[in-house]
Design a protein around this motif. Structure first.
Motif, PDB file in Angstrom:
ATOM      1  N   LYS A  48      49.277  36.950  32.513  1.00  0.00           N
ATOM      2  CA  LYS A  48      48.546  37.238  31.203  1.00  0.00           C
ATOM      3  C   LYS A  48      47.073  37.606  31.359  1.00  0.00           C
ATOM      4  CE  LYS A  48      48.753  37.802  26.681  1.00  0.00           C
ATOM      5  NZ  LYS A  48      49.435  39.139  26.214  1.00  0.00           N
ATOM      6  N   PRO A  49      46.221  36.797  32.122  1.00  0.00           N
ATOM      7  CA  PRO A  49      44.901  36.860  32.213  1.00  0.00           C
ATOM      8  C   PRO A  49      44.501  38.105  32.898  1.00  0.00           C
ATOM      9  CG  PRO A  49      45.315  35.049  33.549  1.00  0.00           C
ATOM     10  CD  PRO A  49      46.618  35.498  32.845  1.00  0.00           C
ATOM     11  N   CYS A  50      45.321  38.251  33.989  1.00  0.00           N
ATOM     12  CA  CYS A  50      45.097  39.572  34.931  1.00  0.00           C
ATOM     13  C   CYS A  50      45.490  41.094  34.511  1.00  0.00           C
ATOM     14  CB  CYS A  50      45.867  39.086  36.302  1.00  0.00           C
ATOM     15  SG  CYS A  50      45.206  37.736  36.892  1.00  0.00           S
TER      16      CYS A  50
ATOM     17  N   LEU B 118      57.077  38.824  40.092  1.00  0.00           N
ATOM     18  CA  LEU B 118      58.293  38.396  40.780  1.00  0.00           C
ATOM     19  C   LEU B 118      58.849  37.095  40.393  1.00  0.00           C
ATOM     20  CD1 LEU B 118      56.902  39.647  44.461  1.00  0.00           C
ATOM     21  CD2 LEU B 118      58.871  40.597  42.899  1.00  0.00           C
ATOM     22  N   LEU B 119      57.620  36.256  40.275  1.00  0.00           N
ATOM     23  CA  LEU B 119      58.104  34.745  39.682  1.00  0.00           C
ATOM     24  C   LEU B 119      58.694  35.097  38.232  1.00  0.00           C
ATOM     25  CD1 LEU B 119      55.051  32.551  40.652  1.00  0.00           C
ATOM     26  CD2 LEU B 119      57.242  32.685  41.620  1.00  0.00           C
ATOM     27  N   TYR B 120      58.222  35.878  37.340  1.00  0.00           N
ATOM     28  CA  TYR B 120      58.738  36.139  36.178  1.00  0.00           C
ATOM     29  C   TYR B 120      60.246  36.612  36.143  1.00  0.00           C
ATOM     30  CZ  TYR B 120      56.650  36.431  31.498  1.00  0.00           C
ATOM     31  OH  TYR B 120      56.206  36.094  30.189  1.00  0.00           O
ATOM     32  N   ILE B 121      60.590  37.444  37.089  1.00  0.00           N
ATOM     33  CA  ILE B 121      61.864  38.093  37.372  1.00  0.00           C
ATOM     34  C   ILE B 121      62.953  36.689  37.898  1.00  0.00           C
ATOM     35  CG2 ILE B 121      63.452  39.429  38.659  1.00  0.00           C
ATOM     36  CD1 ILE B 121      61.086  41.293  38.811  1.00  0.00           C
ATOM     37  N   LEU B 122      62.205  35.820  38.725  1.00  0.00           N
ATOM     38  CA  LEU B 122      63.059  34.717  39.202  1.00  0.00           C
ATOM     39  C   LEU B 122      63.376  33.638  38.285  1.00  0.00           C
ATOM     40  CD1 LEU B 122      64.296  32.916  41.411  1.00  0.00           C
ATOM     41  CD2 LEU B 122      62.107  32.153  41.973  1.00  0.00           C
TER      42      LEU B 122
ATOM     43  N   LEU C 185      44.418  28.504  35.461  1.00  0.00           N
ATOM     44  CA  LEU C 185      44.778  28.478  36.785  1.00  0.00           C
ATOM     45  C   LEU C 185      45.047  29.907  37.509  1.00  0.00           C
ATOM     46  CD1 LEU C 185      45.349  26.926  39.499  1.00  0.00           C
ATOM     47  CD2 LEU C 185      47.649  26.506  38.402  1.00  0.00           C
ATOM     48  N   GLY C 186      45.691  30.678  36.589  1.00  0.00           N
ATOM     49  CA  GLY C 186      45.968  31.984  37.312  1.00  0.00           C
ATOM     50  C   GLY C 186      44.672  32.928  37.403  1.00  0.00           C
ATOM     51  N   ALA C 187      43.806  32.684  36.271  1.00  0.00           N
ATOM     52  CA  ALA C 187      42.533  33.467  36.461  1.00  0.00           C
ATOM     53  C   ALA C 187      41.769  32.945  37.687  1.00  0.00           C
ATOM     54  CB  ALA C 187      41.790  33.141  35.105  1.00  0.00           C
ATOM     55  N   PHE C 188      41.957  31.787  38.219  1.00  0.00           N
ATOM     56  CA  PHE C 188      41.028  30.952  38.977  1.00  0.00           C
ATOM     57  C   PHE C 188      41.547  31.530  40.501  1.00  0.00           C
ATOM     58  CE2 PHE C 188      41.165  27.749  42.272  1.00  0.00           C
ATOM     59  CZ  PHE C 188      39.725  27.629  42.700  1.00  0.00           C
ATOM     60  N   ILE C 189      42.859  31.700  40.444  1.00  0.00           N
ATOM     61  CA  ILE C 189      43.494  32.083  41.594  1.00  0.00           C
ATOM     62  C   ILE C 189      43.070  33.680  42.015  1.00  0.00           C
ATOM     63  CG2 ILE C 189      45.708  32.804  42.962  1.00  0.00           C
ATOM     64  CD1 ILE C 189      46.768  30.143  41.638  1.00  0.00           C
ATOM     65  N   ALA C 190      43.295  34.462  40.863  1.00  0.00           N
ATOM     66  CA  ALA C 190      42.878  35.947  40.927  1.00  0.00           C
ATOM     67  C   ALA C 190      41.484  36.058  41.215  1.00  0.00           C
ATOM     68  CB  ALA C 190      43.211  36.492  39.486  1.00  0.00           C
ATOM     69  N   ASP C 191      40.481  35.448  40.372  1.00  0.00           N
ATOM     70  CA  ASP C 191      39.070  35.819  40.647  1.00  0.00           C
ATOM     71  C   ASP C 191      38.440  35.302  41.822  1.00  0.00           C
ATOM     72  OD1 ASP C 191      39.097  37.116  38.139  1.00  0.00           O
ATOM     73  OD2 ASP C 191      38.141  35.551  36.994  1.00  0.00           O
ATOM     74  N   SER C 192      38.972  34.122  42.322  1.00  0.00           N
ATOM     75  CA  SER C 192      38.655  33.534  43.616  1.00  0.00           C
ATOM     76  C   SER C 192      39.218  33.894  44.994  1.00  0.00           C
ATOM     77  CB  SER C 192      38.676  32.092  43.474  1.00  0.00           C
ATOM     78  OG  SER C 192      37.755  31.604  42.589  1.00  0.00           O
ATOM     79  N   PHE C 193      40.587  34.317  44.588  1.00  0.00           N
ATOM     80  CA  PHE C 193      41.241  34.339  45.982  1.00  0.00           C
ATOM     81  C   PHE C 193      42.075  35.906  46.180  1.00  0.00           C
ATOM     82  CE2 PHE C 193      41.051  29.849  45.145  1.00  0.00           C
ATOM     83  CZ  PHE C 193      40.430  29.395  46.346  1.00  0.00           C
ATOM     84  N   LEU C 194      43.171  36.008  45.321  1.00  0.00           N
ATOM     85  CA  LEU C 194      43.978  36.969  45.445  1.00  0.00           C
ATOM     86  C   LEU C 194      43.660  38.380  44.797  1.00  0.00           C
ATOM     87  CD1 LEU C 194      47.468  35.269  44.644  1.00  0.00           C
ATOM     88  CD2 LEU C 194      46.503  36.278  47.010  1.00  0.00           C
ATOM     89  N   GLY C 195      42.672  38.269  43.753  1.00  0.00           N
ATOM     90  CA  GLY C 195      42.533  39.423  43.094  1.00  0.00           C
ATOM     91  C   GLY C 195      43.404  39.766  42.020  1.00  0.00           C
ATOM     92  N   ARG C 196      43.204  40.774  41.078  1.00  0.00           N
ATOM     93  CA  ARG C 196      43.827  40.875  39.822  1.00  0.00           C
ATOM     94  C   ARG C 196      45.305  41.435  40.207  1.00  0.00           C
ATOM     95  NH1 ARG C 196      38.771  42.005  36.528  1.00  0.00           N
ATOM     96  NH2 ARG C 196      37.811  40.158  36.459  1.00  0.00           N
TER      97      ARG C 196
ATOM     98  N   THR D 206      47.605  39.313  41.964  1.00  0.00           N
ATOM     99  CA  THR D 206      48.299  38.208  41.192  1.00  0.00           C
ATOM    100  C   THR D 206      49.317  38.846  40.404  1.00  0.00           C
ATOM    101  OG1 THR D 206      46.115  37.033  41.461  1.00  0.00           O
ATOM    102  CG2 THR D 206      47.574  36.440  39.556  1.00  0.00           C
ATOM    103  N   ILE D 207      49.121  39.839  39.838  1.00  0.00           N
ATOM    104  CA  ILE D 207      49.949  40.427  38.710  1.00  0.00           C
ATOM    105  C   ILE D 207      51.368  40.695  39.422  1.00  0.00           C
ATOM    106  CG2 ILE D 207      50.685  42.580  37.465  1.00  0.00           C
ATOM    107  CD1 ILE D 207      47.604  42.858  36.866  1.00  0.00           C
TER     108      ILE D 207
END
Length: 576
Positions: A175-177, A122-126, A102-113, A116-117
Motif C-alpha cells: 500500500k505505501p509503495c 508475491l506474499l499477497y498471492i500466497l 513497516l513496509g515503508a521503512f523497508i522500502a525507503d531504507s533497504f529494498l526501494g519501492r 517492495t511492490i
C-alpha cells in the motif's frame, strides 16, 4: 548519472551531437530500470502511472474482496457473535493499516519501492491462495454419518486467521509503495507534469474505487450465493495477473536516485534521541554554538524549538561538530508537524470502519429483495460508497476545482486541509443520518412484532441505507484523497512512502479504537443478561445510540481539527 550535473557548454562538449537533444529532455534525479538517465518523452507520466494504477486496482479488488464481507464469513461459517466478529474485523483492518509503517521503512531504507511492490505482491498471492484453501476446508472435512462437519473447526480458524494476517502483511508492503511510486512518475519541477501529479491523486482514488466497486458488485454475490472458496480464489488470480502487468511496465518507470546518506528513519530518530539527551541544555547554549558555526536556529522553522537541542554535542559544549545537522532537525520538524492533523483525524477513521461492519449487519436484517427471486447481498451496499466516489471525483476535478481555482487563485482550488475538513463535516452528517435510519428500522421491527425474531426480515427496504453510504463516498473524495495528497506532499522527498504510511496508520489506529470502543460498550451495556447496544439480536440492539455517539465525537473532532489546521504551516517546498 552525470547527465543531471551537466549544463550548458559542458553538456554539449561531453555528449555526442546526436544525443544532445535527448540530454536536454532528461529528468534530473531519476534513472531507468538499468540505472541510466531517463528521457522525459519516453518514461514516466501517465504512461507509467497506468501500469501502477492497474496493480492497485487489482490489490483493492483483492483487499475489499476480503474486508467488505469478512463480518459475514465470521458470523456465518466461523460462527462468531456480532460483537466478536466486528472486533476481529476491526483488529485485522487496523493491523493491515498499521503495517504500512513497516513496509515503508523497508522500502525507503533497504529494498526501494519497486522491489517492495514485487515481494508484497508475491506474499499477497500466497496469502490469498491459503485463504482460498481455508475456505474449502469445511467441505473437505465431513463426517460420513449424517453429513455433519467434523471437529476440525479450531484448525480451520487458526489456518484462516494465519492466511488473513499474511494478506495484511502483504498489504503493509504494497500500500505505501504503490501510490508513492506512481506519484514518483511525475516531475514536480516540470509545470505540465506538476499539474498532472495534482490530478493523479484524484484519478488514483477514482481507479481504486472502480476496483472496489467491481468487488462489491460481483465478489460479494459469489461469496453469499455460490462459494466462499471461489470468492477468495478470484482475487488471488487477479493479483497474479496484476503482478505480470506491473512487471511489463518496468522499462518505462522512473526510479529515484538513492543517495549514500543514512536512512531517513535513522536520521529523524537520532534527532529526537539527541534532543532528549540534551533536554536540560539552555537555549543560550544552542545560540552560542550556532553563532560560532555561523548557522543560527532562527534560520530554520520556529516550531518545535526543543528539537534544536539536537544541534548540540552530547555534553552541550560549543564545539563546531554537532550531533545532528540543521537539515536533519528540519526533517524531524516536518514529520512532527503532521502529528496534530494525524491525531484529529482518528475519529473520522472510527466512523469509516462502520461501513464494512455494522452497516452490513443492519442490511442483513432488512428487505433486500429485487423482484421475486433475487436478494441483494448486504455487503454489496458498500458499492454505493465507491459509486458515489467514481461519479463525484470527475465532478470535483473538472468542475469544482476550476471554479474554486478561479476564486482562490490556488492551483488546487482549495487547500489540502480545507478539503480534509469538508469531508469530516460530511462524515459527521452521515452518522446522524445512519442513527435516524436505524431508529426507523427498530420502530418498524417493533411495529410488526419482530423484536424477538432476529432472523426475520424487517419489512423496511434496504435502500433506506443508501443515503448514508452515498454521503460516506462524497466525504471520502474530500478527506481520503486530501489526506493522501497531504501526507505525500508535506514530508521530505525521501520520506514519501513514510508519509503515505502515516496516512494509512490513521485508519489502522481508528480501526483498533473502533474495536476497543465496541468491546467496552458491549461489556458496559450487555451485562447481567441484558441486550446491549451490539446484541446479536439487532432488533433489541441500539446501534442508533452508537451512531449518535460517533456523530458527537465527530463534532468534537472537527473543532479540534480546525484549531490545529488554522495554525499549520505548509512545507511548500517539500524540502528542508
Amino acid at each position: 548519472m552525470a547527465v543531471s550535473t551537466l549544463t550548458g557548454a559542458d553538456a554539449d562538449a561531453d555528449v555526442p551531437e546526436f544525443e544532445a537533444p535527448l540530454l536536454h529532455d532528461a529528468v534530473d534525479g531519476v534513472v531507468d530500470h538499468k540505472g541510466r538517465p531517463v528521457i522525459r518523452s519516453k518514461s514516466g507520466g501517465w504512461r507509467s502511472a497506468s501500469f501502477i494504477i492497474g496493480v492497485e486496482v487489482a490489490e483493492r479488488f483483492a483487499y475489499y474482496g476480503i474486508s467488505s464481507n469478512l463480518i459475514t464469513y465470521l458470523t456465518g461459517p466461523l460462527g462468531q457473535s456480532t460483537a466478536t466478529a466486528a472486533a476481529n474485523v476491526n483488529a485485522w483492518s487496523g493491523t493491515a493499516s498499521l503495517l504500512p509503517l513497516l513496509g515503508a521503512f523497508i522500502a525507503d531504507s533497504f529494498l526501494g519501492r519497486y522491489r517492495t511492490i514485487i515481494i508484497a505482491s508475491l506474499l499477497y498471492i500466497l496469502g490469498l491462495g491459503l485463504l482460498t484453501i481455508s475456505a474449502v476446508l469445511p467441505s473437505v472435512c465431513q463426517n460420513t454419518v449424517k453429513n455433519v462437519p467434523c471437529s476440525s473447526s479450531q484448525f480451520q480458524v487458526i489456518f484462516f486467521f494465519f492466511a488473513l494476517y499474511l494478506v495484511a502483511v502483504a498489504q503493509g508492503g504494497h500500500k505505501p509503495c504503490v501510490q508513492a511510486f506512481g506519484a514518483d512518475q511525475f516531475d514536480s519541477q516540470d509545470p505540465k507534469e506538476c499539474k498532472a501529479k495534482s490530478s493523479f491523486f484524484n484519478w488514483w482514488y477514482f481507479s481504486m474505487c472502480g476496483g472496489t466497486l467491481i468487488t462489491l458488485l460481483i465478489l460479494n454475490y459469489i461469496q453469499d450465493n455460490l462459494n466462499w472458496g471461489l470468492g477468495f480464489g478470484i482475487p488471488c488470480v487477479a493479483m497474479a495477473i496484476a503482478l505480470v502487468i506491473f512487471l511489463l511496465g518496468s522499462m518505462t518507470y522512473r526510479f529515484s536516485i538513492k543517495g549514500d546518506e543514512k536512512s531517513p528513519f535513522l536520521r529523524i530518530g537520532h534527532v529526537f534521541i539527541n534532543a532528549v539527551r540534551n533536554w536540560r541544555t539552555s537555549p543560550s547554549a544552542i545560540a552560542l554554538q550556532e553563532e560560532a558555526r555561523g548557522t543560527l536556529p532562527h534560520l530554520g522553522s520556529q516550531q518545535f524549538k526543543f528539537l534544536n537541542k539536537a544541534l548540540l554535542a552530547p555534553d552541550g559544549s560549543k564545539e563546531y561538530g554537532t550531533v545532528s545537522s540543521m537539515n536533519e532537525v528540519e526533517e524531524a520538524k516536518a514529520v512532527l508537524r503532521l502529528f496534530p492533523i494525524w491525531a484529529t483525524c482518528l475519529v473520522y477513521a472510527i466512523v469509516f470502519a462502520q461501513s464494512s461492519t455494522l452497516f452490513t449487519k443492519q442490511g442483513v436484517t432488512m428487505d433486500r429483495s429485487i423482484g421475486s427471486s433475487f436478494d441483494v447481498p448486504a455487503a454489496t451496499l458498500q458499492s454505493f460508497i465507491s459509486l458515489s466516489i467514481v461519479l463525484f471525483i470527475p465532478i470535483y476535478d473538472r468542475i469544482l476545482v476550476p471554479i474554486a481555482r478561479a476564486i482562490t487563485g490556488k492551483p488546487s482550488g482549495i487547500t489540502m486541509l480545507q478539503r480534509i475538513g469538508t469531508g469530516m463535516f460530511l462524515s459527521a452528517i452521515s452518522m446522524a443520518i445512519a442513527a435516524i435510519v436505524e431508529r426507523k428500522r427498530l420502530e418498524t421491527a417493533l411495529e410488526y412484532g419482530l423484536i424477538d425474531m432476529p432472523k426475520a426480515t424487517v419489512p423496511m427496504s434496504v435502500w433506506w441505507l443508501v443515503p448514508q453510504y452515498l454521503l460516506f463516498g462524497i466525504a471520502d473524495v474530500f478527506t481520503m484523497v486530501g489526506l493522501q495528497e497531504f501526507f505525500y506532499d508535506q514530508v521530505p522527498n525521501e520520506l514519501k512512502s513514510i508519509g503515505l504510511s502515516l496516512y494509512l496508520s490513521i485508519f489502522g489506529i481508528g480501526s483498533f479504537l473502533s474495536s476497543f470502543l465496541i468491546s467496552v460498550i458491549d461489556k458496559a451495556t450487555g451485562g447481567y443478561g441484558q441486550d446491549g447496544w451490539f446484541s446479536d439480536n439487532l432488533n433489541r440492539a441500539h446501534l442508533d445510540y452508537f451512531y449518535w455517539l460517533l456523530a458527537g465525537l465527530s463534532a468534537i473532532e472537527i473543532v479540534a481539527y480546525l484549531y490545529f489546521a488554522k495554525s499549520y504551516i505548509y512545507n511548500k517546498g517539500n524540502t528542508v
